[in-house]
Scaffold this active site. Structure first.
Site, PDB file in Angstrom:
ATOM      1  N   ARG A 115     -70.095 -76.328  42.580  1.00  0.00           N
ATOM      2  CA  ARG A 115     -69.669 -75.765  41.282  1.00  0.00           C
ATOM      3  C   ARG A 115     -68.436 -74.881  41.404  1.00  0.00           C
ATOM      4  NH1 ARG A 115     -73.857 -75.678  37.107  1.00  0.00           N
ATOM      5  NH2 ARG A 115     -74.733 -77.700  37.458  1.00  0.00           N
ATOM      6  N   ARG A 128     -67.393 -71.622  35.251  1.00  0.00           N
ATOM      7  CA  ARG A 128     -67.164 -70.495  34.327  1.00  0.00           C
ATOM      8  C   ARG A 128     -66.820 -69.169  34.985  1.00  0.00           C
ATOM      9  NH1 ARG A 128     -72.637 -71.777  31.633  1.00  0.00           N
ATOM     10  NH2 ARG A 128     -72.768 -72.509  33.752  1.00  0.00           N
ATOM     11  N   ARG A 169     -62.141 -74.085  28.518  1.00  0.00           N
ATOM     12  CA  ARG A 169     -63.470 -74.276  27.916  1.00  0.00           C
ATOM     13  C   ARG A 169     -63.531 -73.772  26.475  1.00  0.00           C
ATOM     14  NH1 ARG A 169     -67.737 -75.592  26.154  1.00  0.00           N
ATOM     15  NH2 ARG A 169     -69.801 -75.389  27.095  1.00  0.00           N
ATOM     16  N   ASP A 224     -70.105 -84.343  35.756  1.00  0.00           N
ATOM     17  CA  ASP A 224     -71.500 -83.891  35.815  1.00  0.00           C
ATOM     18  C   ASP A 224     -72.381 -85.068  36.199  1.00  0.00           C
ATOM     19  OD1 ASP A 224     -73.110 -81.305  34.970  1.00  0.00           O
ATOM     20  OD2 ASP A 224     -74.325 -83.061  34.479  1.00  0.00           O
ATOM     21  N   TYR A 243     -84.134 -85.489  34.109  1.00  0.00           N
ATOM     22  CA  TYR A 243     -83.498 -85.012  32.868  1.00  0.00           C
ATOM     23  C   TYR A 243     -83.744 -85.986  31.720  1.00  0.00           C
ATOM     24  CZ  TYR A 243     -81.082 -81.132  35.095  1.00  0.00           C
ATOM     25  OH  TYR A 243     -80.802 -79.961  35.752  1.00  0.00           O
TER      26      TYR A 243
HETATM   27  O1  CP3 Z   1     -69.266 -78.666  41.730  1.00  0.00           O
HETATM   28  C1  CP3 Z   1     -68.308 -78.831  40.932  1.00  0.00           C
HETATM   29  O2  CP3 Z   1     -67.436 -77.969  40.696  1.00  0.00           O
HETATM   30  C2  CP3 Z   1     -68.163 -80.197  40.314  1.00  0.00           C
HETATM   31  C3  CP3 Z   1     -68.729 -80.362  39.044  1.00  0.00           C
HETATM   32  C4  CP3 Z   1     -70.240 -80.354  38.857  1.00  0.00           C
HETATM   33  C5  CP3 Z   1     -70.836 -79.821  37.696  1.00  0.00           C
HETATM   34  N1  CP3 Z   1     -72.168 -80.125  37.723  1.00  0.00           N
HETATM   35  C6  CP3 Z   1     -70.095 -79.110  36.632  1.00  0.00           C
HETATM   36  C7  CP3 Z   1     -70.825 -78.373  35.592  1.00  0.00           C
HETATM   37  C8  CP3 Z   1     -71.263 -80.909  39.637  1.00  0.00           C
HETATM   38  C9  CP3 Z   1     -71.203 -81.539  41.010  1.00  0.00           C
HETATM   39  C10 CP3 Z   1     -72.470 -80.768  38.902  1.00  0.00           C
HETATM   40  C11 CP3 Z   1     -73.766 -81.288  39.374  1.00  0.00           C
HETATM   41  C12 CP3 Z   1     -74.968 -81.060  38.574  1.00  0.00           C
HETATM   42  N2  CP3 Z   1     -75.075 -81.003  37.222  1.00  0.00           N
HETATM   43  C13 CP3 Z   1     -76.277 -80.960  39.122  1.00  0.00           C
HETATM   44  C14 CP3 Z   1     -76.644 -81.088  40.591  1.00  0.00           C
HETATM   45  C15 CP3 Z   1     -76.355 -79.857  41.356  1.00  0.00           C
HETATM   46  C16 CP3 Z   1     -77.142 -78.657  40.902  1.00  0.00           C
HETATM   47  O3  CP3 Z   1     -76.510 -77.718  40.416  1.00  0.00           O
HETATM   48  O4  CP3 Z   1     -78.358 -78.678  41.065  1.00  0.00           O
HETATM   49  C17 CP3 Z   1     -77.161 -80.777  38.051  1.00  0.00           C
HETATM   50  C18 CP3 Z   1     -78.664 -80.592  38.148  1.00  0.00           C
HETATM   51  C19 CP3 Z   1     -76.390 -80.811  36.843  1.00  0.00           C
HETATM   52  C20 CP3 Z   1     -76.900 -80.721  35.452  1.00  0.00           C
HETATM   53  C21 CP3 Z   1     -76.269 -79.593  34.727  1.00  0.00           C
HETATM   54  N3  CP3 Z   1     -74.976 -79.578  34.251  1.00  0.00           N
HETATM   55  C22 CP3 Z   1     -76.885 -78.369  34.366  1.00  0.00           C
HETATM   56  C23 CP3 Z   1     -78.313 -77.958  34.705  1.00  0.00           C
HETATM   57  C24 CP3 Z   1     -75.921 -77.621  33.665  1.00  0.00           C
HETATM   58  C25 CP3 Z   1     -76.108 -76.303  32.976  1.00  0.00           C
HETATM   59  C26 CP3 Z   1     -76.216 -75.205  33.928  1.00  0.00           C
HETATM   60  C27 CP3 Z   1     -75.110 -74.237  33.720  1.00  0.00           C
HETATM   61  O5  CP3 Z   1     -74.639 -73.713  34.740  1.00  0.00           O
HETATM   62  O6  CP3 Z   1     -74.743 -74.010  32.550  1.00  0.00           O
HETATM   63  C28 CP3 Z   1     -74.731 -78.383  33.647  1.00  0.00           C
HETATM   64  C29 CP3 Z   1     -73.439 -77.961  33.035  1.00  0.00           C
HETATM   65  C30 CP3 Z   1     -72.275 -77.851  33.971  1.00  0.00           C
HETATM   66  N4  CP3 Z   1     -71.970 -78.767  34.941  1.00  0.00           N
HETATM   67  C31 CP3 Z   1     -71.286 -76.822  33.962  1.00  0.00           C
HETATM   68  C32 CP3 Z   1     -70.368 -77.152  34.974  1.00  0.00           C
HETATM   69  C33 CP3 Z   1     -69.103 -76.424  35.326  1.00  0.00           C
HETATM   70  C34 CP3 Z   1     -71.219 -75.652  32.991  1.00  0.00           C
HETATM   71  C35 CP3 Z   1     -70.620 -76.199  31.730  1.00  0.00           C
HETATM   72  C36 CP3 Z   1     -70.027 -75.164  30.791  1.00  0.00           C
HETATM   73  O7  CP3 Z   1     -68.829 -74.834  30.955  1.00  0.00           O
HETATM   74  O8  CP3 Z   1     -70.714 -74.775  29.858  1.00  0.00           O
END
Ligand code: CP3
Length: 345
Positions: free
Chosen positions: A22, A26, A35, A71, A148
């Site tokens: 990640r 943010r 964003r 994602d 999910y």
């Molecule tokens: O790592 C990176 O920078 C690459 C991008 C990336 C994101 N999600 C961006 C993201 C990667 C590799 C993921 C993987 C992901 N997404 C996983 C597996 C890894 C883990 O964290 O367990 C999972 C389970 C998801 C599903 C997901 N997407 C969730 C649970 C959420 C919400 C959680 C949160 O932090 O808000 C997301 C949203 C998400 N994916 C964001 C980002 C940058 C936040 C989005 C925003 O700006 O609102």
């Protein structure tokens, strides 16, 4: 060759490579600025925006690998899940899979067509802006994406998923089979488009017993890994939560690297893991919200535990959180990049 690629193949490096799960997100003001003007889905579906965000943490910190900004749930969305990212709640899916008839509504369109925007983003990034920094592509593993699609969003305990698994294993198996095909096709497309590495995320493995893990994580992962078309031998990493329990099973898969969560005793695993498997991890992201002194001592502990093993990549044990101060990330990257491993003769 980049240090990330050398380390993932367990070859010696002059200094340790680091990237962060990640890393584009943010906690970065330049991310928040984009964003404010776009929905998250809009950001990942617009190749120019997704490429720009991929580059942000590379420019700021000089990390040793970039990860495609996207994602894991794009695949669920391409298969027909009505996906939305809701502020404060995370992903929400409006039409969860609960019955056999829910399955029949899923899309048959090949994933490489629905997710063509990802191919375009990779091609854009590999046309120059990344320079020598390797680009990691990724996908969710079938179990986590299925979770999910069934649960309809994030969940503490995956109650609905576990109940479906136990009472209607045939529905679970059908969904997993579809996801095996979609995931393998999606990863193959990313390899074709030019990524330098792949990471598979099976975050929710942590909720499973050992027999369930064998059935719903190991078997589907084997099937995905068998089907991926990988003529360039792009290295593949697998991340799970629950790696303390499952790492030695994961080490039997045809992957190059295990990405370990923060609960793992990294010293123990570094001593026991097969020498052809690289390790990646495993700082608790929470430590980045502590003091610089605490951070430095925890980083030193990990470097001393695994840093001198051929095949170590520094990372977090899970994704970075939005409350992490930039300055702490700068300190982390500087400390790790200053570390020069000493390999035993
Ligand atoms: O790592 C990176 O920078 C690459 C991008 C990336 C994101 N999600 C961006 C993201 C990667 C590799 C993921 C993987 C992901 N997404 C996983 C597996 C890894 C883990 O964290 O367990 C999972 C389970 C998801 C599903 C997901 N997407 C969730 C649970 C959420 C919400 C959680 C949160 O932090 O808000 C997301 C949203 C998400 N994916 C964001 C980002 C940058 C936040 C989005 C925003 O700006 O609102």
């Amino acid at each position: 060759m980049s240090r990330y690629i050398e380390a993932v193949w367990c070859r010696p490096v002059d200094r340790l490579p680091i990237w962060l799960m990640r890393q584009a997100g943010r906690y970065l003001p330049e991310y928040r600025a984009i964003r404010e003007r776009h929905t998250f889905m809009n950001m990942i579906q617009t190749p120019e925006i997704a490429a720009e965000i991929t580059l942000q943490p590379i420019r700021r910190f000089g990390l040793d690998a970039a990860i495609l900004f996207s994602d894991i749930l794009t695949v669920a969305s391409a298969l027909g899940s009505k996906l939305e990212f809701v502020e404060g709640k995370g992903p929400v899916i409006d039409n969860p899979i609960r019955t056999e008839s829910d399955l029949t509504l899923l899309s048959q369109t090949p994933i490489r067509d629905s997710l063509n925007y990802v191919r375009e983003c990779i091609e854009l990034l590999q046309s120059g802006p990344l320079g020598n920094t390797p680009l990691i592509g990724f996908a969710g593993a079938p179990f986590t994406v299925a979770s999910y699609m069934i649960q309809g969003g994030s969940s503490k305990d995956l109650t609905l998923v576990k109940r479906l698994m136990l009472t209607h294993p045939n529905i679970m198996a059908d969904l997993i089979d579809r996801l095996v095909l979609a995931t393998a096709d999606y990863v193959s497309m990313q390899i074709e488009a030019g990524v330098d590495g792949i990471q598979l995320f099976d975050t929710w493995a942590i909720h499973l017993s050992m027999p369930e893990f064998e059935e719903w994580v190991m078997s589907p992962l084997k099937a995905v890994l068998n089907r991926i078309r990988n003529p360039r031998r792009v290295p593949i990493t697998i991340f799970t939560r629950g790696s303390a329990v499952f790492w030695n099973r994961l080490a039997t898969l045809p992957v190059q690297c295990l990405s370990l969560d923060w609960q793992v005793d990294i010293k123990g695993v570094a001593g026991l893991a097969p020498s052809h498997i690289a390790l990646q991890g495993n700082l608790d992201p929470m430590v980045l919200t502590a003091t610089p002194t605490v951070l430095s001592s925890q980083v030193t502990r990990i470097l001393q535990s695994a840093g001198n093993r051929p095949g170590f990549i520094f990372n977090l044990g899970h994704g970075i959180t939005p409350d992490v101060p930039i300055d702490m990330v700068t300190r982390l990257v500087e400390q790790v990049q200053a570390y020069q491993p000493v390999y035993e003769a």
